[in-house]
Motif scaffolding. Structure first.
Motif, PDB file in Angstrom:
ATOM      1  N   PRO A   9       0.812  -1.226   0.000  1.00 43.12           N
ATOM      2  CA  PRO A   9       0.000   0.000   0.000  1.00 43.12           C
ATOM      3  C   PRO A   9       0.845   1.276   0.000  1.00 43.12           C
ATOM      4  O   PRO A   9       0.311   2.364  -0.200  1.00 43.12           O
ATOM      5  N   TYR A  10       2.133   1.128   0.200  1.00 50.17           N
ATOM      6  CA  TYR A  10       3.008   2.310   0.227  1.00 50.17           C
ATOM      7  C   TYR A  10       3.643   2.587  -1.128  1.00 50.17           C
ATOM      8  O   TYR A  10       3.690   3.718  -1.576  1.00 50.17           O
ATOM      9  N   CYS A  11       4.141   1.516  -1.788  1.00 52.89           N
ATOM     10  CA  CYS A  11       4.846   1.725  -3.056  1.00 52.89           C
ATOM     11  C   CYS A  11       4.172   1.012  -4.225  1.00 52.89           C
ATOM     12  O   CYS A  11       4.621   1.130  -5.364  1.00 52.89           O
ATOM     13  N   ASN A  12       3.124   0.227  -3.945  1.00 51.58           N
ATOM     14  CA  ASN A  12       2.342  -0.485  -4.967  1.00 51.58           C
ATOM     15  C   ASN A  12       3.080  -1.634  -5.648  1.00 51.58           C
ATOM     16  O   ASN A  12       2.568  -2.205  -6.598  1.00 51.58           O
ATOM     17  N   GLU A  13       4.246  -1.974  -5.165  1.00 50.33           N
ATOM     18  CA  GLU A  13       4.936  -3.126  -5.747  1.00 50.33           C
ATOM     19  C   GLU A  13       4.446  -4.411  -5.084  1.00 50.33           C
ATOM     20  O   GLU A  13       3.880  -4.385  -3.992  1.00 50.33           O
ATOM     21  N   GLU A  14       4.677  -5.529  -5.775  1.00 50.87           N
ATOM     22  CA  GLU A  14       4.218  -6.804  -5.233  1.00 50.87           C
ATOM     23  C   GLU A  14       5.009  -7.163  -3.979  1.00 50.87           C
ATOM     24  O   GLU A  14       6.229  -7.032  -3.940  1.00 50.87           O
ATOM     25  N   MET A  15       4.272  -7.608  -2.971  1.00 55.06           N
ATOM     26  CA  MET A  15       4.928  -7.978  -1.712  1.00 55.06           C
ATOM     27  C   MET A  15       5.269  -9.464  -1.734  1.00 55.06           C
ATOM     28  O   MET A  15       4.622 -10.252  -2.415  1.00 55.06           O
ATOM     29  N   LYS A  16       6.273  -9.833  -0.985  1.00 58.69           N
ATOM     30  CA  LYS A  16       6.672 -11.232  -0.896  1.00 58.69           C
ATOM     31  C   LYS A  16       5.877 -11.911   0.201  1.00 58.69           C
ATOM     32  O   LYS A  16       5.779 -11.409   1.317  1.00 58.69           O
ATOM     33  N   LYS A  17       5.315 -13.073  -0.136  1.00 63.10           N
ATOM     34  CA  LYS A  17       4.599 -13.846   0.870  1.00 63.10           C
ATOM     35  C   LYS A  17       5.578 -14.631   1.717  1.00 63.10           C
ATOM     36  O   LYS A  17       6.544 -15.197   1.196  1.00 63.10           O
ATOM     37  N   GLY A  18       5.356 -14.623   3.010  1.00 63.54           N
ATOM     38  CA  GLY A  18       6.226 -15.386   3.896  1.00 63.54           C
ATOM     39  C   GLY A  18       5.534 -15.652   5.213  1.00 63.54           C
ATOM     40  O   GLY A  18       4.314 -15.520   5.313  1.00 63.54           O
ATOM     41  N   TYR A  19       6.312 -15.986   6.198  1.00 65.78           N
ATOM     42  CA  TYR A  19       5.749 -16.371   7.484  1.00 65.78           C
ATOM     43  C   TYR A  19       6.514 -15.706   8.606  1.00 65.78           C
ATOM     44  O   TYR A  19       7.740 -15.728   8.637  1.00 65.78           O
ATOM     45  N   ILE A  20       5.771 -15.096   9.515  1.00 65.61           N
ATOM     46  CA  ILE A  20       6.375 -14.676  10.769  1.00 65.61           C
ATOM     47  C   ILE A  20       6.335 -15.885  11.680  1.00 65.61           C
ATOM     48  O   ILE A  20       5.299 -16.532  11.823  1.00 65.61           O
ATOM     49  N   GLN A  21       7.464 -16.192  12.251  1.00 65.11           N
ATOM     50  CA  GLN A  21       7.585 -17.409  13.036  1.00 65.11           C
ATOM     51  C   GLN A  21       8.212 -17.083  14.369  1.00 65.11           C
ATOM     52  O   GLN A  21       8.867 -16.062  14.513  1.00 65.11           O
ATOM     53  N   SER A  22       7.981 -17.940  15.322  1.00 63.94           N
ATOM     54  CA  SER A  22       8.504 -17.690  16.653  1.00 63.94           C
ATOM     55  C   SER A  22       9.035 -18.968  17.267  1.00 63.94           C
ATOM     56  O   SER A  22       8.443 -20.033  17.103  1.00 63.94           O
ATOM     57  N   PRO A  23      10.144 -18.872  17.982  1.00 68.39           N
ATOM     58  CA  PRO A  23      10.631 -20.049  18.705  1.00 68.39           C
ATOM     59  C   PRO A  23       9.814 -20.295  19.982  1.00 68.39           C
ATOM     60  O   PRO A  23       9.971 -21.309  20.633  1.00 68.39           O
TER      61      PRO A  23
END
Ligand SMILES: [Zn+2]
Length: 72
Positions: A9-23
């Motif tokens: 929403p800031y630069c209109n480029e495609e964002m990378k899908k990923g995962y926030i993960q936690s130990p």
């Protein structure tokens, strides 16, 4: 645009899908910063989708803007 694509929403480029993960066991969002992590309060929003030992939440990252969007 496919379901698994997100535009920054800031630069209109495609964002990378990923995962926030936690130990740790859970990931959650709250207005108040906890002094100690014992249990989330009822106002906190749990973000974890994974199993007890491997909590994660899908998110989209814009490396250019250094922003991450999380859907809960
Ligand atoms: Zn961006």
């Amino acid at each position: 645009m496919e379901d698994n694509e997100m535009q920054c929403p800031y630069c209109n480029e495609e964002m990378k899908k990923g995962y926030i993960q936690s130990p740790r066991q859970q990931i959650f969002w709250g207005e108040e910063k906890h002094k100690m992590f014992i249990t989330p309060s009822s106002d906190d929003i749990s973000l974890s989708q994974g199993t007890f030992n491997v909590p994660y939440v899908e998110s989209y990252c814009c490396l250019k803007c250094k922003k991450i969007i999380i859907e809960f």
